[in-house]
Design a protein around this motif. Structure first.
Motif, short mmCIF file in Angstrom:
data_model
loop_
_atom_site.label_atom_id
_atom_site.label_comp_id
_atom_site.label_asym_id
_atom_site.label_seq_id
_atom_site.Cartn_x
_atom_site.Cartn_y
_atom_site.Cartn_z
N LEU A 184 9.98 16.45 -3.66
CA LEU A 184 10.93 17.50 -3.29
C LEU A 184 10.55 18.85 -3.90
O LEU A 184 10.75 19.89 -3.28
CB LEU A 184 12.35 17.11 -3.74
N ARG A 185 10.00 18.82 -5.11
CA ARG A 185 9.56 20.08 -5.72
C ARG A 185 8.45 20.72 -4.89
O ARG A 185 8.34 21.95 -4.81
CB ARG A 185 9.06 19.81 -7.14
N THR A 186 7.64 19.89 -4.26
CA THR A 186 6.54 20.40 -3.43
C THR A 186 7.00 20.82 -2.04
O THR A 186 6.57 21.85 -1.51
CB THR A 186 5.45 19.30 -3.28
N ARG A 187 7.92 20.06 -1.45
CA ARG A 187 8.28 20.26 -0.05
C ARG A 187 9.46 21.20 0.19
O ARG A 187 9.52 21.86 1.23
CB ARG A 187 8.61 18.90 0.59
N LEU A 188 10.41 21.25 -0.72
CA LEU A 188 11.60 22.07 -0.47
C LEU A 188 11.29 23.56 -0.58
O LEU A 188 10.52 23.98 -1.45
CB LEU A 188 12.71 21.73 -1.47
N PRO A 189 11.88 24.37 0.27
CA PRO A 189 11.74 25.82 0.11
C PRO A 189 12.62 26.31 -1.04
O PRO A 189 13.54 25.61 -1.48
CB PRO A 189 12.25 26.37 1.45
N GLU A 190 12.34 27.50 -1.52
CA GLU A 190 13.20 28.10 -2.54
C GLU A 190 14.55 28.47 -1.93
O GLU A 190 14.63 28.85 -0.77
CB GLU A 190 12.56 29.36 -3.11
N ARG A 191 15.59 28.33 -2.75
CA ARG A 191 16.88 28.87 -2.35
C ARG A 191 17.54 29.44 -3.59
O ARG A 191 17.99 28.72 -4.48
CB ARG A 191 17.79 27.81 -1.73
N ARG A 192 17.55 30.78 -3.68
CA ARG A 192 18.15 31.47 -4.82
C ARG A 192 19.49 32.05 -4.40
O ARG A 192 19.53 33.00 -3.61
CB ARG A 192 17.24 32.58 -5.34
N PRO A 193 20.60 31.51 -4.91
CA PRO A 193 21.91 32.05 -4.56
C PRO A 193 22.06 33.50 -5.01
O PRO A 193 21.41 33.94 -5.97
CB PRO A 193 22.88 31.14 -5.32
N ALA A 194 22.92 34.23 -4.33
CA ALA A 194 23.12 35.64 -4.64
C ALA A 194 23.97 35.85 -5.88
O ALA A 194 24.01 36.94 -6.44
CB ALA A 194 23.78 36.35 -3.45
N HIS A 195 24.67 34.80 -6.33
CA HIS A 195 25.58 34.94 -7.46
C HIS A 195 24.85 35.24 -8.75
O HIS A 195 23.75 34.76 -9.00
CB HIS A 195 26.38 33.65 -7.67
N SER A 196 25.49 36.03 -9.63
CA SER A 196 24.96 36.28 -10.97
C SER A 196 26.04 36.07 -12.02
O SER A 196 25.93 36.53 -13.14
CB SER A 196 24.42 37.71 -11.06
#
Length: 405
Positions: A184-196
């Motif tokens: 999964l670390r290799t295949r999944l795309p990044e998803r960075r939430p907008a929250h801070s």
């Protein structure tokens, strides 16, 4: 090489299959111990009275993870969060596999429950990668994998333990989860939430989300009732099958559970219905399926074979209703803004998980005190109550349609 998901592009079929398989493999870790309580307790020195802690601590860990870890999907990069959770799960499974005393195994059970919430990070991840018009179908397929994991875990654990012992079950699971983490670390795309926001504010926001999201409250109530009947059925039925009425062996019960897996076929069907705007009638159908499933064994004749066949049909029908309703609920809450999906999903699962605990506990007590038919009637009562609550939604929907703008 990893790339962020392309905006506007729909999720690839291969990614859907990967997420479905992953969700099933991860959530299965919660259920391996349920059919192995006896041999685990005997091997680790747990008393008969304390043996229930094996399952209870796994469930407590999962409930804590749903509430305190899954919301991090709205704050942290999702792929890395899943990777870290799976490494922790693999470590806990390995500790369980090599446990020789009760305290180590019980601590490992808690850790297995905590880490297995990675599955509930993946489901909103799938929704995020999907277009609005296909989201229900995608979520349905991923939830099918999750439900297959739930339904297959117990019979698979029983069969493996019969040949290689319970240590082998947890050792193999540790290896599978470790490999899955890196895949999964290799295949999944990044998803960075907008929250801070801070973690404290993130957790504090759960109360506000629950209070301000009526669709979450309603869908959680529906599925708490449905999951209660599901847990009741799969707690009580194995006891009935091993009793004097059927005399099934553990292998026979495992085969029975495998047949019930076919009920998961309802998940993608329910997702398609939701995508087409038929969530309200599909919800009623799911509840009626569950009610019907509990009614069938009440009319079983004296013939053992016919009674067993009716029970097999009942298991499939109940599983179809529960699988379909779960997807309808997730599709409804995933229609809400993406920045709150992980928190909504965590709340949804933690709330209906309580229903499952109530169903299994009350079902076992009623079965022991009043017998099989009383347990079936109780199981039927849970979706019947949900259907009454659904009637209120139907009336409100009908009224809003008739009210002129």
């Amino acid at each position: 090489m990893n790339h962020p998901a392309t905006p506007g592009a729909d999720i690839a079929p291969g990614m859907v299959r990967l997420l479905a398989l992953s969700a099933g493999l991860i959530v299965a870790n919660l259920y391996y111990s349920q059919t192995l309580v006896g041999p685990i307790a005997a091997s680790t020195g747990l008393s008969e009275g304390a043996a229930g802690l094996i399952v209870t601590l796994t469930q407590i860990g999962y409930a804590l993870g749903l509430f305190f870890i899954v919301p991090l999907g709205d704050l942290l990069e999702n792929r890395q969060l899943v990777f870290c959770l799976l490494l922790g799960t693999a470590a806990a499974l390995a500790c369980a596999a090599f446990s020789s005393n009760a305290w180590l195994f019980l601590a490992s059970s808690l850790g297995i429950g905590l880490g297995s919430v990675a599955a509930q990070v993946l489901v909103p991840f799938a929704a995020h990668l999907s277009r609005e018009e296909t989201r229900g179908h995608t979520v349905g397929k991923v939830v099918s994998g999750l439900l297959l994991g739930i339904m297959l875990a117990r019979p698979v654990a029983s069969l493996v333990a019969d040949h290689g012992g319970w240590h082998t079950v947890f050792g193999a699971a540790a290896l599978i989860v470790m490999v899955l983490a890196f895949v999964l670390r290799t295949r999944l795309p990044e998803r960075r939430p907008a929250h801070s926001m801070s973690y404290a504010r993130l957790i504090a926001s759960l109360g506000h989300l629950f209070a301000s999201t009526p669709v979450l409250r309603r869908r959680a109530a529906y599925h708490a009732a449905m999951f209660a009947c599901f847990s009741l059925f799969w707690t009580v039925t194995p006891m009935m099958l091993s009793g004097p009425a059927f005399h099934l062996s553990q292998t026979g019960i495992a085969i029975f559970a495998l047949v019930g897996v076919s009920g998961a076929v309802a998940s993608p069907i329910a997702g398609k219905l939701a995508d087409r705007g038929h969530t309200l009638p599909a919800t009623a159908c799911a509840m009626l399926l569950a009610i019907t499933g509990f009614a069938l064994p009440l009319f079983a004749p004296e013939s053992r074979n016919i009674a067993l066949a009716l029970l097999v049909v009942a298991s499939i029908v109940i599983d179809m209703g529960v699988a379909g309703n779960m997807v309808l609920g997730q599709r409804a809450i995933f229609s809400l803004p993406a920045e709150v999906r992980s928190r909504l999903n965590g709340l949804y699962f933690s709330l209906f998980f309580v229903g499952g605990a109530v169903g299994s506990a009350s079902g076992a007590w009623v079965f022991s005190q009043y017998g099989w038919h009383a347990a079936l009637l109780l199981g039927m009562a849970f979706p019947a109550l949900a259907l009454l609550y659904w009637a209120g939604e139907l009336m409100a929907s009908t009224k809003s349609v008739r009210t002129p703008v």
